[in-house]
Scaffold this motif. Structure first.
Motif, PDB file in Angstrom:
ATOM      1  N   GLN A 597       0.827  -1.207   0.000  1.00  0.00           N
ATOM      2  CA  GLN A 597       0.000   0.000   0.000  1.00  0.00           C
ATOM      3  C   GLN A 597       0.862   1.258   0.000  1.00  0.00           C
ATOM      4  O   GLN A 597       0.604   2.208  -0.743  1.00  0.00           O
ATOM      5  CB  GLN A 597      -0.914  -0.006   1.229  1.00  0.00           C
ATOM      6  CG  GLN A 597      -2.001  -1.067   1.186  1.00  0.00           C
ATOM      7  CD  GLN A 597      -2.640  -1.298   2.545  1.00  0.00           C
ATOM      8  OE1 GLN A 597      -2.524  -0.470   3.449  1.00  0.00           O
ATOM      9  NE2 GLN A 597      -3.311  -2.425   2.698  1.00  0.00           N
ATOM     10  N   SER A 610      -1.385  -3.767  -4.847  1.00  0.00           N
ATOM     11  CA  SER A 610      -1.925  -3.601  -3.502  1.00  0.00           C
ATOM     12  C   SER A 610      -3.409  -3.920  -3.456  1.00  0.00           C
ATOM     13  O   SER A 610      -3.886  -4.631  -2.561  1.00  0.00           O
ATOM     14  CB  SER A 610      -1.674  -2.166  -3.033  1.00  0.00           C
ATOM     15  OG  SER A 610      -2.349  -1.910  -1.829  1.00  0.00           O
ATOM     16  N   GLN A 632      -8.081   0.390   3.853  1.00  0.00           N
ATOM     17  CA  GLN A 632      -7.615   0.693   2.495  1.00  0.00           C
ATOM     18  C   GLN A 632      -8.759   1.202   1.627  1.00  0.00           C
ATOM     19  O   GLN A 632      -8.601   2.163   0.868  1.00  0.00           O
ATOM     20  CB  GLN A 632      -6.984  -0.554   1.876  1.00  0.00           C
ATOM     21  CG  GLN A 632      -6.305  -0.290   0.539  1.00  0.00           C
ATOM     22  CD  GLN A 632      -5.521  -1.483   0.033  1.00  0.00           C
ATOM     23  OE1 GLN A 632      -5.511  -2.541   0.659  1.00  0.00           O
ATOM     24  NE2 GLN A 632      -4.853  -1.333  -1.094  1.00  0.00           N
TER      25      GLN A 632
END
Length: 885
Positions: A597, A610, A632
């Motif tokens: 990430q 990612s 995320q």
């Protein structure tokens, strides 16, 4: 001190003598006179303070008398010490069989000093300096301060002290520097019905017959001024004894029953540290004092024998406190009790080495939590967060080394940051892993024993480690990570030769805002796990290579995730890691995800790598991985907020990913839920609510309505999540209901929470109402600044403009040591360059040039976030299109 760290760094990429002593204080070691930075002349050294304090809580003032035993080291005509906001009524200097000398007194407000000039030269020798003075009681946590709080019988006022880093000078005219240690003998005259607390037990009490009582405390061991403590109020105390030490918790009357978990935790931690440090806790008692209210700067303070902690980090009410509260109580205690050795018994010589206090206390906090409460992290995932947490901030140009030069009081205040705490802890974790637990503990024990009751610098610790772990190039490695800033980047590529995998490692530097930067050089300890499951270790000095058996299984770099570096795998290696992702230990899965990430966010790895990794996390994966996925997705949502149509489509996609997991868990706790599952449930509900999930919002509203009718209907695990969601989406009528709850609440801890909720509204008009309320007396002096900061999360321009327009009023609501950070921090969540201009203009006018680190950090974060958003969006949108979003 337990620092309250902000989320600004994360957002940048998201888009605490006499017979009375049970254990006599040992004398200072011969090597205690270390060279240290000073802001005072080095020609006088105090050895003992006799202090008499008479507080007048009703008029926020106090009277004081101090008699200071001191040594004059060379012929002088004047004595300079620290003093702030004081008036002197009498000053005299005496010597055995000599005449009292009365000096001329000159105050320097800017330098925070008082200078006493004599009409003749003082010869070297021992003297007694006697001062009668008066001072001020504040309403923020600097010096002696008052906290008002509600009770069922009306409002009450209690007094406390907070001296770190440089505020003992508001309480006692003193040599207020950490290397100028002395003993303290405190006497306090206070209302007879109130409890008085200090570092040591009371040696005597005497009723004065006028409704007041004089309490005289036993002398302290030799210690720094910033560790002295006093509190006066309507308190209760609960205690238990263990290994000759009386462990206590002190709280406002009626709340001491909420202290049981903290009390037992304190006992357990103290036992652990007595063993680990090899030097038993040297005071006869260890109290933890709970205080209502809050600070923008800290949650607890490690005063020797008398830890100060705000209630939210000390008291546990089963009806309203959740698992996260319990964990915070334990980790805060573990942090502050660690300071009783690292900080109190052995103190850094000057603020350059503050990390010797805070980095070690943070590391000990994590180590002790894992040992005494392994059920809170069954997969040891915390190692990945410990190592990665400080990296984003450390990867900016505005970072600094762990060991940094501090020239002023304001710079010392700014040193309490994520590098000092977080990176300090992460580097210690890596160094311990590098030399081994036994060698590391041997070095720590030797350091503590050698420097007890004295001061030290970082290299004093490294000397002991070199002896405990010879042949490791230890000091070289330690210097690389503590004397220079930044984050190493380990680039990993592999090839198959003769049935073995040859792993090539190359060291670069991970940076967020300087893609063309010439990398610094570190000696990096790296652990590698091959296909056979065995771990090999190598010290990477620029480059290194390893040969591992077999060629079919992926090779994992940073096995166990204790290394302070990011790993960039070559595409083929990352593909292999992804294919075998499910077979990795959970801590390594987390490390791979966090690195991917971060690297994608700065363009070092494709965003697809990612995001694909996140999408393959199965329903059966560890709860911590699902928390990461939810976070995320929330970051992508923030990235898309400038395009409401695109964001709406993404939210449907994200809800589809997260909703099944919430459905699997359900809203309510189950008997066999682990700690991680319970916290995942809260996170999923919170993120789905933020993503606008209609079902989640409706259920939260239903539970809120039931709560209004029956508060017991909303359990503690969901209480804050549900109320926060309702507050964020509140209309005027709902906001008024929350306001009524705040006004009616008699628990100071819950009252603080309610006023915080009022500042969370997305609705701009309601946010403005919260700002206006913050400048009134209603929320309480310690809540108002936090309300403005909470508004800033959703409305940074509104909050920043409001605070700067009312700067004089807001200054009174903020700890004086925090102002240079507070105002720029209000703008840290902004996504446009207009805020940059505002912060720069404010700093230019109101913040001293030597105190602008936080302003520069925030400005750089905004500028970088704007730039990275433009770079990231095309890749994210391309990935979404491939999935029909």
């Amino acid at each position: 001190m337990r620092r309250l760290l902000t989320t600004a760094i994360a957002l940048a990429l998201a888009g605490s003598a006499t017979a009375a002593l049970a254990r006599p204080a040992a004398p200072a070691p011969a090597d205690a006179q270390v060279d240290a930075t000073t802001q005072l002349p080095r020609d006088v050294r105090p050895t003992h303070y006799d202090v008499e304090i008479v507080p007048h809580a009703e008029r926020l003032a106090f009277d004081g008398k101090v008699r200071i035993n001191l040594d004059v080291l060379k012929p002088i005509r004047s004595i300079t010490l620290n003093a702030v906001d004081m008036a002197f009524s009498s000053v005299r200097l005496s010597r055995a069989q000599g005449q009292d000398l009365v000096p001329k007194v000159a105050m320097d407000a800017a330098a925070q000093t008082a200078t006493f000039t004599f009409d003749r030269e003082l010869a070297p020798g021992s003297y007694l300096l006697s001062i009668d003075y008066s001072g001020k009681i504040g309403t923020q946590a600097n010096g002696l301060f008052a906290l008002d709080y509600p009770t069922a019988s009306g409002n009450k006022r209690a007094l406390y002290t907070q001296f770190e880093n440089s505020d003992a000078r508001r309480f006692i005219p003193s040599w207020d520097e950490p290397s100028l240690k002395a003993t303290f003998h405190l006497a306090v005259t206070a209302p007879a019905g109130q409890m008085v607390v200090s570092n040591m037990p009371a040696a005597s009490t005497h009723d004065l017959g006028d409704g007041r009582r004089l309490t005289v405390f036993a002398p302290t061991p030799k210690m720094s001024t910033y560790l002295l403590f006093m509190a006066v109020g309507d308190f209760d105390r609960t205690t238990l004894s263990d290994n000759g030490v009386e462990v206590g918790v002190i709280a406002q009357k009626g709340k001491v029953d909420q202290a049981r978990f903290a009390l037992e935790s304190g006992r357990d931690v103290l036992r652990e540290y007595d063993d680990y440090f090899g030097v038993k806790y040297p005071l006869p008692k260890l109290d933890n004092i709970a205080a209502p209210g809050r600070s923008q700067f800290f949650s607890a303070m490690e005063n020797w024998g008398a830890i100060f902690t705000f209630e939210s980090s000390l008291l546990f009410d089963p009806a309203t406190s959740n698992l996260s509260d319990k964990q915070r109580i334990f980790t805060t205690a573990a942090h502050e009790i660690a300071h009783q050795w690292f900080g109190d018994l052995v103190t850094m010589a000057w603020w350059d080495d503050l990390w010797l206090n805070e980095g070690f206390a943070t590391w000990m906090e994590g180590r002790t939590t894992r040992k005494l409460h392994p059920e809170w992290d069954v997969d040891n995932v915390d190692a990945a967060f410990t190592s990665r947490g400080p990296m984003n901030g450390d990867a900016y140009a505005t970072t600094h080394p762990i060991v940094q030069h501090i020239a002023t009081v304001e710079q010392a205040s700014q040193a309490f940051d994520g590098i000092t705490y977080g990176k300090g802890s992460a580097v210690i974790s890596m160094l311990e892993d590098y030399v081994g637990e036994d060698a590391w503990r041997t070095g720590v024990r030797s350091y503590i024993a050698k420097h007890a009751y004295g001061n030290a610098v970082t290299d004093d610790l490294w000397k002991e480690m070199e002896i405990a772990a010879p042949g490791k190039q230890f000091t070289q490695v330690a210097h690389d990570f503590t004397l220079q800033p930044g984050v190493p980047l380990i680039k990993a590529s592999a090839r198959c030769e003769g049935g073995n995998t040859v792993l090539q490692l190359e060291q670069g530097e991970y940076t967020v805002d300087r893609p063309g930067k010439v990398p610094l050089r570190w000696h990096v300890p790296v652990s590698v796990r091959g296909g056979d499951g065995q771990v090999q270790r190598v010290l990477v000095d620029g480059q290194a290579s390893l040969s591992l058996p077999g060629c079919t299984a992926p090779v994992l770099v940073n096995a166990g995730q204790k290394g302070y570096f990011r790993t960039l795998y070559a595409p083929a290696q990352f593909k292999a890691i992804s294919a075998g992702f499910a077979k990795l230990p959970v801590v390594d899965q987390m490390g791979v995800m966090l690195d991917a990430q971060a690297l994608a966010a700065v363009g070092l790895q494709p965003e697809a790598d990612s995001l694909d990794l996140a999408m393959q996390v199965p329903m059966t994966a560890a709860p911590e991985l699902w928390q990461n996925v939810a976070g995320q997705l929330a970051g992508i949502d923030d990235l898309l907020k400038a395009d409401p149509k695109r964001q709406a489509a993404f939210r449907t996609f994200a809800q589809a990913k997260l909703s099944p997991k919430l459905a699997q868990l359900g809203w309510d706790n189950r008997a066999d839920d682990s700690a991680a599952v319970r916290q995942l449930r809260q996170s999923l509900i919170g993120v789905l609510g933020m993503l606008g999930d209609a079902k989640v919002l409706a259920e939260a509203r239903r539970r809120f309505d039931a709560f209004l009718a029956n508060p017991a209907s909303l359990g503690p695990d969901l209480r804050r999540t549900v109320l926060g969601m309702v507050a964020r989406n509140a209309d005027a009528a709902t906001w008024d209901k929350l306001h009524a709850l705040a006004q009616a609440e008699k628990s100071s801890m819950l009252r603080d929470q309610y006023y915080g909720l009022l500042a969370m509204a997305k609705d701009k008009a309601l946010a403005q109402r919260a700002l206006d309320m913050a400048l009134t007396a209603e929320p309480g002096a310690t809540n108002s600044a936090s309300m403005i900061a909470t508004v800033a999360r959703e409305h940074p321009h509104l909050a920043f403009d409001f605070a700067t327009a009312h700067r004089t009023q807001v200054d009174a609501l903020v700890d004086s040591t925090s102002r240079a950070r507070y105002y720029p921090g209000l703008g840290s969540g902004a996504d446009d360059l207009k805020m940059v201009d505002k912060i720069n203009a404010f700093a230019e006018q109101y913040i001293a040039p030597t105190s602008r680190r936080e302003a520069q950090r925030v400005v750089n974060g905004i500028q970088t976030r704007v730039k990275l958003r433009q770079q990231r969006l095309p890749q994210v949108e391309a990935w979404l299109k491939q999935r029909g979003v």
